[in-house]
Design a protein around this motif. Sequence first.
Motif, PDB file in Angstrom:
ATOM      1  N   ARG A 140     -44.800 -16.872  -9.811  1.00 54.11           N
ATOM      2  CA  ARG A 140     -43.328 -16.529  -9.890  1.00 54.11           C
ATOM      3  C   ARG A 140     -42.915 -15.079  -9.578  1.00 54.11           C
ATOM      4  N   GLN A 197     -33.059 -19.873  -6.166  1.00 55.49           N
ATOM      5  CA  GLN A 197     -33.456 -20.401  -7.663  1.00 55.49           C
ATOM      6  C   GLN A 197     -34.910 -20.411  -7.672  1.00 55.49           C
ATOM      7  N   VAL A 198     -35.317 -19.186  -8.034  1.00 57.30           N
ATOM      8  CA  VAL A 198     -37.025 -18.992  -8.014  1.00 57.30           C
ATOM      9  C   VAL A 198     -37.055 -19.753  -9.492  1.00 57.30           C
ATOM     10  N   PRO A 199     -38.159 -20.819  -9.557  1.00 49.98           N
ATOM     11  CA  PRO A 199     -38.299 -21.558 -10.865  1.00 49.98           C
ATOM     12  C   PRO A 199     -38.618 -20.637 -12.009  1.00 49.98           C
ATOM     13  N   LEU A 200     -38.172 -20.786 -13.106  1.00 49.94           N
ATOM     14  CA  LEU A 200     -38.576 -20.165 -14.216  1.00 49.94           C
ATOM     15  C   LEU A 200     -40.097 -20.147 -14.608  1.00 49.94           C
ATOM     16  N   HIS A 201     -40.634 -21.365 -14.421  1.00 44.38           N
ATOM     17  CA  HIS A 201     -41.936 -21.776 -15.110  1.00 44.38           C
ATOM     18  C   HIS A 201     -42.809 -21.673 -13.884  1.00 44.38           C
ATOM     19  N   ARG A 261     -45.458 -23.475 -13.611  1.00 37.96           N
ATOM     20  CA  ARG A 261     -45.894 -24.611 -13.276  1.00 37.96           C
ATOM     21  C   ARG A 261     -44.982 -25.375 -12.316  1.00 37.96           C
ATOM     22  N   GLU A 262     -43.742 -24.820 -12.065  1.00 33.79           N
ATOM     23  CA  GLU A 262     -42.876 -25.495 -11.272  1.00 33.79           C
ATOM     24  C   GLU A 262     -42.976 -25.045  -9.895  1.00 33.79           C
ATOM     25  N   SER A 303     -39.104 -28.858 -22.662  1.00 33.11           N
ATOM     26  CA  SER A 303     -38.871 -27.434 -22.424  1.00 33.11           C
ATOM     27  C   SER A 303     -37.702 -27.306 -21.080  1.00 33.11           C
ATOM     28  N   PRO A 304     -36.780 -26.512 -21.454  1.00 32.68           N
ATOM     29  CA  PRO A 304     -36.021 -26.525 -20.103  1.00 32.68           C
ATOM     30  C   PRO A 304     -36.606 -25.584 -19.155  1.00 32.68           C
ATOM     31  N   SER A 305     -36.027 -25.996 -17.872  1.00 27.96           N
ATOM     32  CA  SER A 305     -36.330 -24.998 -16.820  1.00 27.96           C
ATOM     33  C   SER A 305     -35.309 -24.243 -16.373  1.00 27.96           C
ATOM     34  N   VAL A 306     -34.110 -24.572 -16.828  1.00 33.50           N
ATOM     35  CA  VAL A 306     -33.010 -23.584 -16.465  1.00 33.50           C
ATOM     36  C   VAL A 306     -32.174 -23.106 -17.705  1.00 33.50           C
ATOM     37  N   PHE A 307     -31.544 -22.045 -17.750  1.00 32.04           N
ATOM     38  CA  PHE A 307     -30.610 -21.693 -18.691  1.00 32.04           C
ATOM     39  C   PHE A 307     -29.165 -21.759 -18.344  1.00 32.04           C
ATOM     40  N   LYS A 342     -26.012 -22.128 -13.838  1.00 32.02           N
ATOM     41  CA  LYS A 342     -27.214 -22.357 -14.374  1.00 32.02           C
ATOM     42  C   LYS A 342     -28.173 -21.586 -13.305  1.00 32.02           C
ATOM     43  N   SER A 343     -29.302 -20.888 -14.321  1.00 31.53           N
ATOM     44  CA  SER A 343     -30.160 -19.934 -13.373  1.00 31.53           C
ATOM     45  C   SER A 343     -31.425 -20.034 -13.964  1.00 31.53           C
ATOM     46  N   THR A 344     -32.241 -19.278 -13.256  1.00 27.62           N
ATOM     47  CA  THR A 344     -33.642 -19.338 -13.829  1.00 27.62           C
ATOM     48  C   THR A 344     -34.304 -17.926 -13.935  1.00 27.62           C
ATOM     49  N   ASN A 345     -33.094 -17.035 -13.525  1.00 31.48           N
ATOM     50  CA  ASN A 345     -33.513 -15.450 -13.705  1.00 31.48           C
ATOM     51  C   ASN A 345     -32.392 -14.733 -14.110  1.00 31.48           C
ATOM     52  N   LEU A 350     -35.928 -19.867 -23.227  1.00 28.50           N
ATOM     53  CA  LEU A 350     -36.921 -19.446 -22.221  1.00 28.50           C
ATOM     54  C   LEU A 350     -37.046 -18.027 -22.205  1.00 28.50           C
ATOM     55  N   TYR A 364     -35.115 -15.276 -23.130  1.00 29.45           N
ATOM     56  CA  TYR A 364     -34.321 -14.357 -23.200  1.00 29.45           C
ATOM     57  C   TYR A 364     -33.356 -14.169 -24.327  1.00 29.45           C
TER      58      TYR A 364
END
Lengths: 1440, 206
Positions: A731, A750-754, A756-757, B6-10, B76-79, B182, B184
């Motif tokens: 990541r 949208q760079v994945p948060l995890h 594994r993704e 487990s969520p992948s985005v917030f 929605k976001s990942t970062n 996540l 944050y």
Amino acid sequence: MFCLSGLPPVPSTSRMGFSELSIRERMREKLKAARTKAEAALSQEDLGPRPRHLKSIRERKAELRLDEGVSALGLNYRRSAQNDYPSAEEAYNFFTLNFDPEPEGMKVGAQKRSELNEEEAEEYVETHEEEQEEDETKMPENMQPRYLEDEGLYAEERPYVSPSNQNILENRILRQEQVKWFGDDGRILALPNPIRQSSTRPPVFSMEEGIPPELETIYRKAIKTTAANQYLVGPGDFQGPFQLDIDISGLIFTHHPCFSREHVLAAKLAQLYDQYLARKQKNLTELLTDKVFLGGGMTFTSLILYICLYISRQTRRLRDAEQEKDRMLLKSIIKVWKEMKSLREFQKFTNTPMKLCLRKEEVDQRSDEKAYEAEIQAEISELQEEYMEEYEKKMEEYKTELQEWKSWKKAQSEKKKKKKDLQEEESIEDYDLGEEPVKPVPPKMVDSLQIEQQVREKANNFRRKPGEPALIPELVLSGSITPSEQCPRAEVLRREDVNKRSAFIKVFFNSKEVSRTVTRPLSSDFRVHFGQIFNLQIFNWPESLKLQIYETTGLSSTTLLAEVFIPVPETTVLTGSAPMEEIEFSSNQRVMLDHEGVGSDVSFSFEADGSNQMTLMTSGKISNSVSWAVGEKGIPLIPPVSQQNTGIPSALKNIDAIASIGTSGLTDMKKLAKWAAETKLDPNDPNNAALMQMIMVPSSGEANIPDFFRLEQLQQEFNFVSDEEFNRSKRFRLLQLRNEEVAEFRNYKQVPLHEREISEKIFQEYEKRLHERDVIDSKHYLDARRAVVASYLQKVRESVINRFLIAKHHFLLSDLVNEEEIPTLGILGLGLFKLAEPKRPLKPRRKERKKVTAQNLSDGDIKLLVNIIRAYDIPVRKAVTSKLQPSKSSRSFNEMFAASPSAQSPTNNVDWAFDQVLVRPFVEVSFQRTVCRTTTAEGPNPNWNEELEFPFRAPNGDYSTHSLQSVKDEVFINIFDEVLHDVTEDDRDRGRGIRTRVERHWLGCVKIPFTTIYFQARIDGTFKVNIPPVLLGYSKEKNLGIERGYDSVRNLSEGSYITLFITIEPQLVPGESVREKFDTQEDEKLLQAAEKYEVECTSKFPNRQCLTTVIDLNGKTVFITRYIKPLNPPQELLDALPNSSQTTAELVARYVALIPFLPDSVSFAGICDLWCTSDQFLDLLAGDEEEHAVLLCNYFLGMGKKAWLIIGNAIPEGQTTYVLTLEQSQYVIWNPSTGCFYKHYDTFCPLQSVYCLISCDNIWFNIQQWDSPVRISFDISKPKLWKPFFSRSLPYPGLCSVQPEELVYQHSDKAAAVELQGRIEKILKEKIMEWRPRHLTRWNRYCTSTLRNFLPLLEQNQGKDVEDDHQTELQKQLGDYRVSGFPIHMPFSEVRPLVEAVHSTGVHTIDVSNVEFALAVYVHPYPQNVLSTWIYVASLVRNR
Amino acid sequence: MAAAGSPSVFMVAVNGQIESGQFPGFDDLYCKFCFVYGQDWVPAAGLEEGISQITSKSDVAPTTFVWNFPIDITFKSTNPSGWPQIVVSVYGPDFFGNDVVRGYGAVHIPFTPGRHKRTIAMFVPESTSKLQKFTSWFTGRRPEFTDPKVVARGEGREVTRVRSQGFVTISFNVVTKDMKKLGYDVSPSDMQNPSLVPATERILKY
């Protein structure tokens, strides 16, 4: 000040600061010891006069003691006896404050004041009346002003307020009757002046005067961008900067024009003394003396003894010489010193602090004498021995001589002569001699006394006498110099002159000035101290290092004194270990001075009568050291040996560690140790000590020093994650790459948060690319050379794109703020004029549309509009029946072989043939896989006037300017002939229904890159259709008779034309080129002139581009004329047709056109035009118009033609470069990328406008009203038409060319070409089969071989005038086939364009069941690997 | 959206309104808003852009322009990098009736859940010269940012000169989802239940 009453006012105690208290405390402690006896009595007294005050006993005691202390200290204080005891703080103030004598009145006032409570204030008021008249009003009633200052209390300084202002304010307050604003002293309350007298911040001293330190510029080292330089064409890889440290510590003049006579002597003295010291250090005499004794003391026999004696004798002689020298030196030192002393006496002042002391070293008289005597004896004996030997030798000689003499003179009477001698041996000889006659004179024996005398005399001369004290001179600088005011005027002048002088040193590296020292004044002892270290970051191997010493006198004149070359240090000399060296220099400058200074190269004398003249030159010494710097990791920054021009022999290489394993090897211990073992390094050699130690330490493991030093200890705490984790995380890597704007990730959303993704696949492509950058993929390119070039180009492209990415973040105001320009009068006038315009003009014109910045655009917003208007001279089908139209052309008799439907039914009736049109063309436009076509028109000059609309999709949905610029898509405009086939199987069906099949035959195409449309905003014009040289079944009709006269004009030019209008809706703003200032090696003046010229030109003609400087492959700005230089075309081309210059020129143009075209706008995204030199161009074998044009122009110049480069605008290229030649008083315009040429007045010339002409020594800007080539004159000699860059006011400075002296060509490689030919053919055949997945693809071998034989013919004729023969031949050979196909000619660069070209013809699309194909490839090699590729692709249908 | 796993985005849901503005000396103003967010943010629901009604100032003393223009958007976001900002630009007619810009401003959407009120100071780009100023006033073509989103970015601002002009007050109601899960954590540690604590009244005072 002390109060009379001694009553400390209560408020004042409360105001005491802490420090005052503590000091008082201490004071009290001190005094306590002295005060004890009167304590009781005093305390009683104390209670009497001040009963009202609340005071602790303790405090009172203290006051008493203090008072006692004051008297005890014996201070004369007149009231101390009579008054009450002063308070502690008063005492303190007494000790600490300055005690000014007080005017009596004040004292009285003070007395009164201190008695405020007793209400006796009248006297006081009298004293202060003048200052403050309104004190009474300001004070509360019945209050007397108190002056804290006068009371001895600390009153802080009030800020200054002018008295008038203060009065105004006071009055204002008084009127309001607010007394609370006034202090005890009746003045307005004020806070102390907050301004400090001294600043707490240390002052910043500015190096340059007149500039405030804040604004001073700080010198930063120039940083060489490696990106710009690392892709240099040619050998030699870049290894990073190397560093040479030059330490210039100072300068000492051994002679200087400003030397006074005394200085001359002092210098001489110093020199002699130095010599003396050096000799003393060597101690040659002592050494030799020892040797003498060593030799003398040894007792050996025979030969050895003899040798020893001989050596001893030699050494003695040497020793004597040395001794003599020593003595002479000492003598001359003393002599010079005496001269100096007398001079000082004579001139009555001293200039130099030099003083010579002769230290006498007492020696033990007896032992000394003994030693002296012993030595003399030894010498005597030695001498005697020597003489003896000599004597013996002589004796022998004498004997033989005598014998001879005897033989012929026997009868002679004998005479006898006795020789007296001291020694025994001689008596024996005597005996021998006694018998002999004395005709040959016998040798004489030397007298020993004589010898002794000789020896002693010698010893006397240059040896210290026994007992005489040894003189040791000592030069000290302790003497005092006479101050200037006591010197005579001439001397004062000289000193002033010296003070005015200063010196600096310039450092030259490879004869380029790299730095200079600061200018330092010359000190009175003629030394200049610099103490500067220059770190030279270098890229080249140093060839020379030079220092130039400059002297400045006063403010103005700077003279070069001398030049000194410094040896380039050995690779082992590193910073830190390099010794200081002194290098002498001298100057032959003649300086005469009008004061005491002796000058340089001027004779002068010490004697009063002017005799004994001497002439001295300015000379001196520079102490400096040069060494190689050591890099961050301890790696010495030394260029590797390979860079050195002088080949170091391998033997030396073995010895020098750095030379043999490179600098980086030094950090690798194993490597170093291995090398040491291999070379059998002598561990005892002091030269190797450092190295051996280095090897020893790690191997023995004694020193366990950590190999790191951490500067930022807390860095780890601030780290987001640990470094390993950071590197491991996919990541973070993705985010990092995206931030770096790496092409693959630039718009990643949208760079994945995890972790594994994130799939590994994302990086695969990127890594592949990174990998491929180094690995050259030969499969793709079929030709290793081209693969190398492609990867090189890729690198250049990347570096340019990186540069662009940086530049993208620089904004201009216009990028951010939309601001209307100020309307000029002209525009206003036009606006008025517009009002009178007809609302619906008869001939409407296209209006300029508003431009849209490509920002908030998305898919579908942008459309490409293609308006196909008409075409001229489309090839027509060959006449149906030759019999019917025999008059049309002579060619028609062989038109049996026509692809028209009539070929099928030759028996058809005449009417049908007449109905048949010549051609039914339609246009199909394809763009980004969208295909649109027009309706079918009829005839060779069809008129469509249709608008086709294409949606435009930007790559990755990124509509930024940058992304749009790099769109590589092209608009293909293909012209087809729609052919109707009657597919009726047999005649029985005929009449019942019509069954026809529509077939389309490709006639030609026009390709326009999207970027051209994007940059041009619109494309409007008539284009030449790219028609294959052979179009089976079609011919270009020269139907002059049939068509109207209008077209006859057009028919003069060959080829077919199509009129198009292409634009983008909405209009996009093309990105501007990078506003980056590139570094350059051009003269600054020239650049300024160029800028001025450009501004002048563009202000007059804003639409015309004025080009004076361009950017070369290294990203440097180069003046454009440097590219033009006569160059030799390949000899093969010149030899091909020796007699026709016209054809040779065409051949050369064709050769240039055969070099593949690589548009900059695509590869470099419109950032900047990079201009390659011709040799780079031929190396890369790819370039765009300007490279082609420059090469062609240079060839033409090389062939002796007059040629210029045209900067202009052409369709469809847009901004482009053409070549203009003057042939037989006629101007010819050459298109360098196609090899075509046009006459000056050719209407179909693609060049639309001419902006500049460039020759090898000038630039001319078109200042004519028109810029279309047909409307302008090319006569550059007329300054009214062409504005020259270099003119009489700015003459051509003679710029050297960037082009090579001569181009060297590789010979064409026929074998490689044949191999390539086979591979291309194989690939294309595979591709065609791939494109026809549902059909069987059969290859007609016979046809293929026929075509293959035919292709070289095409190449030979350059695709011209072969049609007829070719068709005849083909027809003969393939009589019963219906063939449709054509040859494609392309320059060879990659396979992909070839494949695309074949695909675009659509030959493979035929779906007749029994179709066969033929495909032939011919590659013709030209010098320097330029390949002309012909592909003949055809489909055959067997006629039934 | 498997919230249980487990969520992948917030998610960040923002609603609120552009309440009012203070632009002394101007009248009949309307405002536009849009959001600027980073590459890792995606609007999941709601309007990204909007344009309000024209409002005239009241006759009575506090002459504020009240729009009360609602905002409702979910991201929605990942970062958290590139946290959305709201960009507000206010326009109105000038003396000659030309529509000119009266102010640009931007503010980050508050990080913490809850109710927030923000006052943005607005500014407009200045003309490059006095003459330009006059002509732009005369022609009603005042300098404008090529893209209002410029005010949410720092790049290239050094080439512009602006004049401050008015204030806009916006209220936000922020709801976040899965942020803490996540990793944050935006709420202060002592704040156990954000809903019980009154909204942090951190109105920026200018």
